[in-house]
Scaffold this motif. Sequence first.
Motif, mmCIF file in Angstrom:
data_model
loop_
_atom_site.group_PDB
_atom_site.id
_atom_site.type_symbol
_atom_site.label_atom_id
_atom_site.label_comp_id
_atom_site.label_asym_id
_atom_site.label_seq_id
_atom_site.Cartn_x
_atom_site.Cartn_y
_atom_site.Cartn_z
ATOM 1 N N GLY A 233 0.816 -1.204 0.075
ATOM 2 C CA GLY A 233 -0.110 -0.093 -0.004
ATOM 3 C C GLY A 233 0.596 1.322 0.064
ATOM 4 O O GLY A 233 0.572 2.332 0.536
ATOM 5 N N ILE A 234 1.971 1.211 -0.426
ATOM 6 C CA ILE A 234 2.805 2.353 -0.378
ATOM 7 C C ILE A 234 2.655 3.097 -1.770
ATOM 8 O O ILE A 234 2.762 2.604 -2.985
ATOM 9 N N PRO A 235 2.665 4.392 -1.724
ATOM 10 C CA PRO A 235 2.459 5.065 -2.966
ATOM 11 C C PRO A 235 3.528 5.084 -3.977
ATOM 12 O O PRO A 235 4.659 4.888 -3.601
ATOM 13 N N SER A 236 3.142 5.279 -5.355
ATOM 14 C CA SER A 236 4.195 5.101 -6.381
ATOM 15 C C SER A 236 5.250 6.218 -6.044
ATOM 16 O O SER A 236 6.599 5.750 -6.555
ATOM 17 N N LYS A 237 5.098 7.217 -5.572
ATOM 18 C CA LYS A 237 5.993 8.359 -5.446
ATOM 19 C C LYS A 237 7.145 7.909 -4.699
ATOM 20 O O LYS A 237 8.374 8.084 -4.988
ATOM 21 N N GLU A 238 6.825 7.333 -3.596
ATOM 22 C CA GLU A 238 7.672 7.028 -2.669
ATOM 23 C C GLU A 238 8.558 5.793 -3.226
ATOM 24 O O GLU A 238 9.864 5.556 -3.120
ATOM 25 N N THR A 239 7.918 5.085 -4.021
ATOM 26 C CA THR A 239 8.902 3.966 -4.588
ATOM 27 C C THR A 239 9.716 4.434 -5.798
ATOM 28 O O THR A 239 10.972 3.990 -5.543
ATOM 29 N N LYS A 240 9.325 5.270 -6.293
ATOM 30 C CA LYS A 240 10.195 6.000 -7.353
ATOM 31 C C LYS A 240 11.488 6.338 -6.868
ATOM 32 O O LYS A 240 12.595 6.235 -7.218
ATOM 33 N N GLN A 241 11.113 7.105 -5.688
ATOM 34 C CA GLN A 241 12.362 7.540 -5.064
ATOM 35 C C GLN A 241 13.339 6.560 -4.551
ATOM 36 O O GLN A 241 14.734 6.882 -4.369
ATOM 37 N N ALA A 242 12.686 5.507 -4.078
ATOM 38 C CA ALA A 242 13.436 4.401 -3.393
ATOM 39 C C ALA A 242 14.387 3.971 -4.770
ATOM 40 O O ALA A 242 15.430 3.298 -4.596
ATOM 41 N N VAL A 243 13.611 3.542 -5.947
ATOM 42 C CA VAL A 243 14.348 3.233 -7.131
ATOM 43 C C VAL A 243 15.518 4.104 -7.296
ATOM 44 O O VAL A 243 16.618 3.532 -7.609
ATOM 45 N N ASP A 244 15.404 5.407 -7.299
ATOM 46 C CA ASP A 244 16.566 6.372 -7.320
ATOM 47 C C ASP A 244 17.587 6.019 -6.443
ATOM 48 O O ASP A 244 18.741 6.105 -6.717
ATOM 49 N N ALA A 245 17.518 5.673 -5.225
ATOM 50 C CA ALA A 245 18.463 5.613 -4.287
ATOM 51 C C ALA A 245 18.953 4.013 -4.516
ATOM 52 O O ALA A 245 20.273 4.090 -4.507
ATOM 53 N N ALA A 246 18.443 3.202 -4.853
ATOM 54 C CA ALA A 246 18.797 1.811 -5.361
ATOM 55 C C ALA A 246 19.889 2.164 -6.410
ATOM 56 O O ALA A 246 20.860 1.438 -6.307
ATOM 57 N N TYR A 247 19.634 2.630 -7.645
ATOM 58 C CA TYR A 247 20.421 2.806 -8.603
ATOM 59 C C TYR A 247 21.744 3.710 -8.134
ATOM 60 O O TYR A 247 22.955 3.230 -8.655
ATOM 61 N N LYS A 248 21.543 4.740 -7.440
ATOM 62 C CA LYS A 248 22.600 5.527 -6.891
ATOM 63 C C LYS A 248 23.511 4.565 -6.283
ATOM 64 O O LYS A 248 24.708 4.585 -6.365
ATOM 65 N N ALA A 249 22.907 3.773 -5.202
ATOM 66 C CA ALA A 249 23.793 2.844 -4.308
ATOM 67 C C ALA A 249 24.627 1.783 -5.112
ATOM 68 O O ALA A 249 25.725 1.444 -4.833
ATOM 69 N N MET A 250 24.110 1.340 -6.242
ATOM 70 C CA MET A 250 24.962 0.477 -7.094
ATOM 71 C C MET A 250 25.983 0.874 -7.766
ATOM 72 O O MET A 250 26.998 0.471 -8.076
ATOM 73 N N ASP A 251 25.499 2.353 -8.318
ATOM 74 C CA ASP A 251 26.633 2.959 -9.044
ATOM 75 C C ASP A 251 27.717 3.291 -7.936
ATOM 76 O O ASP A 251 29.153 2.915 -8.245
ATOM 77 N N ASP A 252 27.481 3.763 -6.522
ATOM 78 C CA ASP A 252 28.432 3.993 -5.668
ATOM 79 C C ASP A 252 29.323 2.709 -5.371
ATOM 80 O O ASP A 252 30.475 2.661 -5.196
ATOM 81 N N TYR A 253 28.534 1.504 -5.472
ATOM 82 C CA TYR A 253 29.269 0.148 -4.963
ATOM 83 C C TYR A 253 30.311 -0.192 -6.095
ATOM 84 O O TYR A 253 31.449 -0.491 -5.919
ATOM 85 N N HIS A 254 29.772 -0.036 -7.341
ATOM 86 C CA HIS A 254 30.860 -0.318 -8.243
ATOM 87 C C HIS A 254 31.918 0.625 -8.457
ATOM 88 O O HIS A 254 33.308 0.107 -8.750
#
Length: 983
Positions: A809-830
């Motif tokens: 039941g989490i709004p799409s807006k929050e999920t999109k922000q979480a997706v941005d954080a995930a891709y950034k974390a992956m870039d930082d890891y690499h």
Amino acid sequence: MYHIGLDIGSTTLKMAVKDDAGHLVYQSYKRHRSFIRDIAVESMGEVIDIIGTDQQVTIAVTGSAGMGFAEQVNLPFIQEVVATQLAVEDAYDDIDVVIELGGEDAKILFLTGGTEVRMNGSCAGGTGAFIDQMAVLLDTDLAQLDEWALKAKHIYPIASRCGVFAKTDVQPLLNQGADKADVAMSIFHAVVNQTIGGLAQGREIKGKVMFLGGPLTFLKGLQQAFKEVLARDEDDYLFPDNAQYFVAYGASLYSKSEESMLAGDLLEAIEKQQEGHQFESHVAPLFESLAEYEAFIQRHSETAVPRADLTTYTGKAYLGIDAGSTTVKLVVIGEDEELLFESYEASNGKPVEFVRQALLKIYESNPTINLVSGAVTGYGEELVKTALQIDYGLVETMAHLTAAQAFQPNVDFIIDIGGQDMKCFRIKDGFIDTIFLNEACSSGCGSFISTFASALGYNVADFAKLGLFAKHPVELGSRCTVFMNSSVKQAQKEGASVEDISAGLSMSVVKNALYKVIRVNSAEDLGQHIVVQGGTFYNDAILRAFEREIGGQVIRPEIAGLMGAYGCALFAKSQPEKDQSTILKKEDLEDFEQKTTTRICQLCGNHCQLTINQFSGGRELIAGNRCERPLYKDGQKRDHLPNEMNFKRQLISQARARGKRTMDNCRGTIGLPLGLNIYEMYPFWMAFWKALRFRVILSPFGTKDTYLAGQATIPSDTVCYPAKLMHGQVLNLIDQGVDAIFYPCLTYNFDENISDNHYNCPVVAYYPQVLEANMKALKDVKFLYPFYGVHNRKKFTKAISQDIQATFGIPSKETKQAVDAAYKAMDDYHHKILDFGTQAIEKARAVRAPIIVLAGRPYHIDPEINHGIDQLIETFNAVVVTEDGLPMDPDHIETDILNQWTYHARLYNAAKLVRDTDDMYLVQLVSFGCGLDAITTDEVRDILEEKEDIYTQIKIDEINNLGAVRIRLRSLFATIAQQQNKQ
């Protein structure tokens, strides 16, 4: 009326006779050694002595080797599983599961919850034959093995999938001085684990369990091991009296529905049994005539070594020792490299005592002998070197190369076949260029022949001689020992003689060596100057088969079995002379003492089972450790050169600690199982769920206990070990009480622009579905395993937003922000991984250290999967960089295959960079069971060999012993040192 059940198994013949009332009249249990008819006649004769020839009888035949016999004598046959079920249900009405272990057969019969049988295929890994092999390895009989097991205090992790895998773990334990009682019970535990993991394959063993078959009847230690591993109430186990006869009892029951005959007529029918097929051979004899054989012997006798009398020798002498997996070889040479003393004996797990006794003989033969120096090689190298203070330790490959060059200076290929080990070296410009070792299969080794010789009642030497002039050698191909058993038995049934089988097995050893280990395409691949070594090549039949197979002649030194020891002696002679050798003198040897203890190391998370050997004079050797901490009195980890695998593990530990922290307005706890692609993508998913205000639990690194906890739910014994560990990882998360487990299916990986496509391998991509289908425990927790495509950010964002809204039941807006954080974390890891790799390479060059690119998969950093290989490399003062710590080539390498897997593309990119860089060397980690690596290994080798770079491959699985790994790595570093010295 009497009813006969005849159970003909792979190794034994059981006969049971009951009357109409079900009373037992006769039963017998005999090993048939493939002489089935003779033993059947013998048993039937004993029956007639009891009931007479004119008594009416019925009979039914069963067992893995019973069908052919039944057809030839025209007797009714009943499948052994049905016979088992009949017998069990006739005697009991509350049995849920039947576990039966035979000579080469094993089965689990589920009687409740849907009748089903699970049987072993052609592997005898968890059977009586396996236990027989282990008893031979421990130089004992089954009764003593069982007695030892009941006194055990520690259980060692031993590979349970195959007898040869187990030998690879057991032999080093014996050489390191482990208590035989502990090893014996560990063997029984391996049988239990094979039964659960290899037979049950995902179906739970529950309810009341009955145990049948000879091994489970006679071996109390095996019974105890089943109780310990299954951990059930005592009332849940049933070990019936006469359990080895139950299948025969079932056949007896079945026979009641068959026509009767006179007992005398039945005996006569069995006596007249004729095999249905006659053996045909299309293989030429090894030798057509005695003259041809004599010419062969004359040619090979030209490699004789000069000898001198030890008792009268007065010059400098040099000692060489080869403490192998099953034998110890020892030589003493003089100043002119003449042989003064030689010894070749089975070590029986006591290499130190063997060498001590041999040295005492040398001192007694010549009290004034001047041993200037000595060297030791082989699996027992460290143990013997430390115990008896031998001057030098030498890697096996260098010892064998040194010896071979003494006989053929221009040698370009060496093949050494020992009892369980095979080593092949390709030589270029006097240096070892490529190493081939048998990974875990001894089908091309001496034990392969000795196993069959023993089974047929011969010693190895006599058995080998039988094949020299066989007229019709059996064509057995290149197969493993267990597979070969059935081929040999079939050949016997079809009329092949023991001579024919001996010759065929010698040819098979050669084919296994050439086509399984070396994997040659043609004889030209081997070279023009070949030296063969090892005790197995004393067998003239094998030597002849080798020359015939390659279509050329080779050099077999007269001391073929002593070449490792001879090479050590030559090496010792070549070293700068010291004031005095450290080798123990006679009086020290007479007072020598060795004490062996075991303990669990608590200095790090590995919890290694350590074997501590203490010797006279305060010397100590610790074995079984994966890291160096137990070697230091303060237990502290020493500073080493950079190790990127260790750096990755540190990042995971830090991320795990952060993920566990509680936060305000926490929405719940998400579990991530650490394995397969999660090993690389954990930064992505942890950042995603943390941004959505979930607490994230990342399961621990793998351990043997992790595997054992989940093994009952693993549906395939052939899947790779990293995948098997996922079952235990999921159970760990469930035990931690997470609200949900998240493990998505990912057909594609991120596109790194270095390949034709960017797939994940099918196991990595879809293993969540396997877990869901086979783990009942997942029914009690929310298990999320959606299909996503992280390579397409737009589509992925839309798909996961919809799923998160529907599930939480989490709004799409929050999920999109979480997706941005995930891709950034992956870039930082690499970027972290690449930065560490860059700095590690700079550090290596600053201190002139070798750079080892330890290339494999992200999950190969798991300490349970790689068994500390990266830490072993550290001990050679080398820098360890992983394949993803190297810069990606924008012009990705052209390959000869379809380059469509992300992890594989990184391997090829790494190989290209290593090939073009002088101070880098690639070591490729490969998981057993990985079909895709059949492609990557050849491709990586081809890329490196374009510029004659060294290629080192290491196969890893549940086997804990790193003996073969150490040989490869020491050989690699020895070659690196030689090349640097040459420059």
